[in-house]
Enzyme design. Structure first.
Site, PDB file in Angstrom:
ATOM      1  CG  HIS A 188      -0.160   0.055   2.523  1.00  0.00           C
ATOM      2  ND1 HIS A 188       0.400   1.216   3.029  1.00  0.00           N
ATOM      3  CD2 HIS A 188       0.131  -0.919   3.418  1.00  0.00           C
ATOM      4  CE1 HIS A 188       1.000   0.961   4.168  1.00  0.00           C
ATOM      5  NE2 HIS A 188       0.868  -0.328   4.428  1.00  0.00           N
ATOM      6  CD  GLU A 262       1.790  -5.701   8.468  1.00  0.00           C
ATOM      7  OE1 GLU A 262       1.898  -6.946   8.449  1.00  0.00           O
ATOM      8  OE2 GLU A 262       2.624  -4.921   7.964  1.00  0.00           O
TER       9      GLU A 262
END
Length: 380
Positions: A188, A262
């Site tokens: 990202h 994550e």
């Protein structure tokens, strides 16, 4: 955490010989009671002997990661034990590179001994190997369901310069066969926590203005390559924003996969490296070298590996031979690269990935894998 002396028990199996194969390996402390590490993996179509060697290699790699110096290997494969002890020659072409790889690992220890044991005494590793083969059965079931639903695709004209994405035969030296599922691993874009270099796990900071620009540039690059079937993303906002830009540019379907989230850094969320080390000095120091150890109230890297590997298996089953954009975070992307390279968790601590960087990992239907690209930021 380091252990000077460990015991490795490893096994492998194939339902068909050759057939769907998997391995299991467990590392015990010297007391043969405490379990220090477990490894298992479905490796596609292979023989029993190949799977057994893969189990041995996984056990030796895990022992090295634990800092072991003396290793006792116990296996119920007479062939592997005798070959690794130097009493039998390795003649089969498929096993020569595996035996060489195992010997290189052995050379890194102070002492390694090999002992044959009856199958009944190798039940822990045998269970892990069978679980790995069961995983393969589930992937085949998913693949069959997917194939039944899949419409005939129109031919796609490829950009000739998009060599990393275009379908290509397996590299000749790897031995992998078939057309791989190719994962384009996109990290990202920038957030405020990444600017401040703070642990950013399950928190949900949005992309900064620069992060949005990074996502747009990455999307433009991917659109120019084309031939991408789908975009998969972590559920967290920073990944979804990045993925939405790619999906829009590609006119490709976007799917959220919780397994791509994550690491949960628990009580260290939002802290800098120095702040976490000051808060929990002993734990933080151990955590940096022990993938089985979670942050306080959080998740270990071993747990991340387990869920990310499950995503990998699902994607191979659902999208055989396809090119997929996978938008995620540092740890899941490193884990997929680790799985493709077949290396231990030390890669997690040594590999750097920039924001909005692209890496490419390939997973073949026969269980082979390769890495074509790591940390490309040339388009930013």
């Amino acid at each position: 955490m380091t252990e000077r002396e460990v015991i490795v028990e490893a096994d492998g199996g194939s339902r068909g010989n050759p057939g769907p194969a998997g391995y299991g390996s467990v590392v015990f402390a010297a007391d043969h009671v405490r379990v220090l590490a477990e490894r298992r993996e479905f490796i596609g179509i292979a023989t029993n002997n190949v799977a057994e060697y893969r189990g041995l290699i996984a056990g030796l790699e895990a022992s090295a990661e634990l800092g072991a110096e003396i290793v006792t290997v116990r296996m119920d494969s007479k062939l592997v034990v005798e070959q690794m002890s130097g009493r039998w020659k390795v003649k089969h072409a498929a096993m020569i590179p595996l035996a060489d790889r195992a010997r290189r690992l052995v050379a890194g220890f102070e002492r390694v001994s090999f002992t044959w044991i009856p199958r009944a005494e190798n039940s822990h590793a045998d269970r892990l190997a069978n679980e790995a083969m069961d995983d393969g059965t589930l992937v085949d079931e998913v693949r069959t369901a997917r194939e039944a639903e899949k419409p005939t695709a129109a031919p796609v004209r490829l950009d000739p310069v998009a060599s990393a994405v275009a379908a290509q035969p397996a590299p000749g030296w790897s031995g992998a066969t078939g057309r791989p599922t190719r994962l384009l691993l996109l990290r990202h874009g920038q957030t405020e926590l990444s600017v401040q270099r703070r642990y950013s796990g399950r928190g949900n900071p949005p992309l900064t203005e620069l992060g949005q620009e990074q996502a747009a540039r990455a999307a433009k690059m991917l659109a120019a390559k084309g031939n991408i079937t789908a975009v998969l993303t972590s559920p967290l906002g920073r990944a979804r924003e990045t993925a939405e830009a790619a999906a829009t540019a590609l006119d490709a379907p976007l799917t959220v996969l919780d397994g791509l989230i994550e690491t949960d850094f628990g009580e260290w969320e939002g802290l800098s490296f120095a702040e976490a080390a000051e808060r929990d000095p002993e734990l933080h120091a151990r955590w940096l070298g022990d993938p089985s150890l979670p942050a306080p109230g959080g998740e270990s890297f071993d747990q991340v590996r387990e869920r990310v590997d499950a995503v990998r298996r699902d994607l191979i089953g659902l999208y055989p031979g396809a090119n997929l954009v996978v938008v995620s975070h540092v740890t899941p992307i490193k884990t997929l690269l680790q799985l493709a390279l077949g290396v231990g968790p030390s890669l997690l601590y040594r590999l750097h990935l920039d924001l909005a960087s692209l890496s490419i990992a390939e997973f073949y239907p026969d269980g082979g894998s390769s890495v074509r690209l790591v940390n490309d930021t040339s388009y930013l």
